[in-house]
Design an enzyme around this catalytic site. Structure first.
Site, PDB file in Angstrom:
ATOM      1  N   CYS A 187     -27.049  60.667 -61.302  1.00  0.00           N
ATOM      2  CA  CYS A 187     -26.411  61.644 -60.417  1.00  0.00           C
ATOM      3  C   CYS A 187     -25.260  62.342 -61.145  1.00  0.00           C
ATOM      4  O   CYS A 187     -25.518  63.128 -62.034  1.00  0.00           O
ATOM      5  CB  CYS A 187     -25.995  60.989 -59.100  1.00  0.00           C
ATOM      6  SG  CYS A 187     -25.912  62.204 -57.771  1.00  0.00           S
ATOM      7  N   GLY A 203     -23.604  61.210 -63.450  1.00  0.00           N
ATOM      8  CA  GLY A 203     -23.823  60.867 -64.855  1.00  0.00           C
ATOM      9  C   GLY A 203     -24.804  61.817 -65.513  1.00  0.00           C
ATOM     10  O   GLY A 203     -24.650  62.202 -66.675  1.00  0.00           O
ATOM     11  N   GLN A 209     -25.383  64.952 -64.343  1.00  0.00           N
ATOM     12  CA  GLN A 209     -24.732  66.268 -64.341  1.00  0.00           C
ATOM     13  C   GLN A 209     -23.795  66.398 -65.542  1.00  0.00           C
ATOM     14  O   GLN A 209     -23.787  67.426 -66.236  1.00  0.00           O
ATOM     15  CB  GLN A 209     -23.949  66.458 -63.040  1.00  0.00           C
ATOM     16  CG  GLN A 209     -24.841  66.449 -61.788  1.00  0.00           C
ATOM     17  CD  GLN A 209     -24.036  66.544 -60.493  1.00  0.00           C
ATOM     18  OE1 GLN A 209     -22.815  66.448 -60.487  1.00  0.00           O
ATOM     19  NE2 GLN A 209     -24.739  66.724 -59.385  1.00  0.00           N
ATOM     20  N   HIS A 241     -30.691  58.650 -57.221  1.00  0.00           N
ATOM     21  CA  HIS A 241     -30.149  57.295 -57.393  1.00  0.00           C
ATOM     22  C   HIS A 241     -31.290  56.269 -57.419  1.00  0.00           C
ATOM     23  O   HIS A 241     -31.669  55.747 -56.378  1.00  0.00           O
ATOM     24  CB  HIS A 241     -29.217  56.949 -56.235  1.00  0.00           C
ATOM     25  CG  HIS A 241     -27.929  57.698 -56.262  1.00  0.00           C
ATOM     26  ND1 HIS A 241     -26.838  57.262 -56.975  1.00  0.00           N
ATOM     27  CD2 HIS A 241     -27.540  58.851 -55.660  1.00  0.00           C
ATOM     28  CE1 HIS A 241     -25.838  58.111 -56.815  1.00  0.00           C
ATOM     29  NE2 HIS A 241     -26.236  59.080 -56.022  1.00  0.00           N
ATOM     30  N   GLU A 244     -31.221  53.337 -58.254  1.00  0.00           N
ATOM     31  CA  GLU A 244     -30.757  51.978 -57.902  1.00  0.00           C
ATOM     32  C   GLU A 244     -31.046  51.603 -56.453  1.00  0.00           C
ATOM     33  O   GLU A 244     -31.050  50.426 -56.115  1.00  0.00           O
ATOM     34  CB  GLU A 244     -29.262  51.819 -58.209  1.00  0.00           C
ATOM     35  CG  GLU A 244     -28.307  52.606 -57.325  1.00  0.00           C
ATOM     36  CD  GLU A 244     -27.954  53.987 -57.872  1.00  0.00           C
ATOM     37  OE1 GLU A 244     -28.795  54.584 -58.576  1.00  0.00           O
ATOM     38  OE2 GLU A 244     -26.849  54.478 -57.567  1.00  0.00           O
TER      39      GLU A 244
HETATM   40  N1  GLN Z   1     -20.234  64.703 -57.192  1.00  0.00           N
HETATM   41  C1  GLN Z   1     -21.567  65.071 -57.540  1.00  0.00           C
HETATM   42  C2  GLN Z   1     -22.222  65.922 -56.473  1.00  0.00           C
HETATM   43  O1  GLN Z   1     -21.783  65.954 -55.365  1.00  0.00           O
HETATM   44  C3  GLN Z   1     -22.397  63.847 -57.839  1.00  0.00           C
HETATM   45  C4  GLN Z   1     -22.578  62.971 -56.645  1.00  0.00           C
HETATM   46  C5  GLN Z   1     -23.102  61.594 -57.016  1.00  0.00           C
HETATM   47  O2  GLN Z   1     -23.012  61.209 -58.157  1.00  0.00           O
HETATM   48  N2  GLN Z   1     -23.592  60.857 -56.054  1.00  0.00           N
HETATM   49  O3  GLN Z   1     -23.207  66.556 -56.741  1.00  0.00           O
END
Ligand code: GLN
Length: 551
Positions: free
Chosen positions: A379, A381, A383, A516, A518
């Protein structure tokens, strides 16, 4: 008709009621019963979505996009339950429903009260998960004696009269502490806790006594006598090294026999071979790997509950133990990556919100990419891995996510204004002005994998579905420059618009996913991406070891 087991907790919090409930569910499944689990949380927040991970731990996301208590993660990991919104109710949600009904005039002028209106709403919530299940296990959050949980306790007390004595069972989890100075295990706190339960009209049928040492038959009889419980129903819930041993510990104490007998269920033989095999693998690792988890909420390990368990599952799949190093991203900002990352076999940057530590995470990603340390970005990570690539490989040094820099000239991660929502089957529009919660992409979304990629090879199939919880997305205007510079897009939404997985070549294992994974890893069915990541970490470690051997 479904039978109900209500699990309450006494003496102190953090005794592992969620795991106890989940393990009970696992034992019933091992006998072939169809079960479901539900958590009733006594706080006023309508759901834990807006709670700080520092306070409440991880927010567990279900297929239907509900943001729920982390105990639902245990339920899914221990049993075949696929939790939904209705598997988690908070006081806030219950009151919200009642107040909405009151405003609509549903109560026809009645004075709306805790009993019966709130308790009826709670009972309806409990019954809403019954479906075709044989047994519904309901965990009540909090500890006996809290003011907050009283309406829930009153509702479960009433349930025995509503659905019949033989269909309801109360299990109470307590602590039998070992007092060092006296050299003794003490049963008094358990007695007091049960007394308190009885004062509100609930006589527990089964006691699960958390204990560091197995207590004697004499102590068992003493607890039974004082608490008005059959001696065989006083279960010694002995401390164990791994939570995955709990079902076996309960079974050895005869817990499933007791449940079956008290609920008048048929008694098919139990088959726990899969649990035994799992514990066997866990206890006999042939090797170990060290993984750095570079995050923001590392002070409270519960914030990364599912992630931690998924790493353990990845270890189980490779029969290695996983030593997780919790690294605060801000330490990397201060001290540089070498000091903390030089010794690790893999780097994982998990999900997160807010700018704190984001530059440290980017530094960690760069280190992993350049030093060829296996990297897994989840997520946020993922980005940040894209940001790092655009900055340091494509030369756009000011690239960023608009979450951290609204005015970046290269907004490679941004709020997508229009996109097709495959879960809701509708076009979604969003902007910075739309309210925080409403703009989140939540729940299970389909993803199509590209052949001959890490991802495709690990999953072994083209179509997958994974759970999301984020607002920002990969900006397609940068797709070409990134791909031209070697970034591989290996997973996308079915319309090709949303980038779900990225990878790079010339690297032992570098993968980031927008979802995610996980939330879907299970100890008896480890997630392919965690299996692959741990495998890569193990491989690169052995390569390094053989290099040092050669020197
Ligand atoms: N903050 C980022 C977003 O809102 C990633 C969110 C996350 O890692 N769950 O897109």
């Amino acid at each position: 008709m479904a039978k109900y087991i209500f699990i309450t907790g006494g003496v102190v919090s953090a005794l592992g009621k969620g795991i106890a409930s989940a393990a009970m569910g696992a034992l019933l499944e091992s006998r072939g019963f169809k079960v479901t689990l539900q958590k009733l949380d006594p706080y006023i927040n309508v759901d834990p979505g807006t709670l700080s991970p520092f306070q409440h731990g991880e927010v567990f996301v279900t297929d239907d996009g509900a943001e729920t208590d982390l105990d639902l993660g245990h339920y899914e990991r221990f049993t075949s339950v696929r939790a939904l919104q209705r598997n988690n109710f908070t006081t806030g949600r219950i009151y919200n429903n009642v107040i909405m009904k009151e405003r609509r005039g549903d109560y026809l002028g009645d004075t709306v009260q805790v009993v019966p209106h709130i308790t009826d709403e709670i009972k309806a919530a409990i019954k809403s998960v019954a479906d075709a299940n044989d047994v519904v296990l309901v965990e009540i959050g909090g500890t006996i004696g809290d003011i907050e949980s009283l309406p829930f306790l009153e509702a479960i007390r009433q349930m025995r009269y509503d659905v019949g004595r033989e269909n309801v069972l109360y299990a109470h989890l307590t602590l039998v502490p070992f007092i060092k100075t006296a050299g003794e295990l003490k049963t008094k706190p358990t007695q007091h806790s049960v007394k308190e339960l009885r004062a509100i009209g609930i006589q527990p049928d089964i006691l699960l006594c958390r204990t560091e040492f197995p207590f004697s038959e004499e102590s068992r009889r003493k607890i039974a006598l004082h608490c008005n419980v059959e001696p065989d129903s006083v279960i010694r819930a002995l401390d164990v090294d791994s939570i995955y041993e709990v079902p076996l510990v309960y079974r050895a104490e005869g817990l499933d026999e007791q449940i079956i007998r008290k609920l008048g269920l048929p008694a098919p033989p139990s088959d726990v071979r899969d649990w035994e095999a799992l514990v066997e693998r866990l206890k006999n690792p042939v090797d170990s790997v060290r993984i750095a988890l570079v995050g923001k909420y590392v002070g409270l390990k519960d914030s990364y509950k599912s992630l931690y368990e998924s790493l353990v599952h990845g270890g189980i799949a490779n029969q290695v133990s996983v030593d997780v190093q919790w690294v605060d991203a801000e330490d990397i900002e201060r001290d540089g990556p070498e000091r903390v990352l030089a010794e690790v076999d893999g780097v994982l940057v998990p999900g997160g919100f807010g700018s704190r530590g984001s530059e440290g995470k980017i530094t960690a990603i760069r280190y992993a990419r350049e030093k060829k340390v296996p990297f897994f970005g989840i997520c946020l990570g993922m980005q940040l891995a894209v940001v790092e690539y655009l900055r340091n490989v494509c030369g756009m040094a000011e690239a960023n996510s608009t979450e951290f820099d609204e005015n970046t000239p290269y907004p490679v991660i941004y709020l997508m204004e229009r996109w097709y929502d495959f879960r809701r089957k509708a076009v979604q529009e969003r902007s910075k002005a739309s309210d925080m919660g409403g703009t989140m992409r939540l729940g299970a979304y389909p993803c199509v994998l590209v052949p001959e990629t890490f991802a495709y090879n690990l999953y072994g199939q083209k179509d997958i579905e994974e759970r999301h919880r984020h607002r920002y997305e990969f900006n397609n205007s940068f797709r070409k420059v990134l791909q031209d510079n070697g970034l591989v897009i290996s997973g996308m939404s079915p319309d090709g618009e949303l980038v779900e997985i990225i990878e790079i070549r010339d690297h032992p294992w570098f993968l980031g996913c927008q979802f995610h994974p996980e939330f879907k890893s299970r100890p008896r069915n480890p997630h392919p991406l965690f299996r692959g990541f741990i495998h890569a970490a193990l491989k690169s470690r052995n390569v390094l070891l053989s290099m040092t051997d050669a020197e």
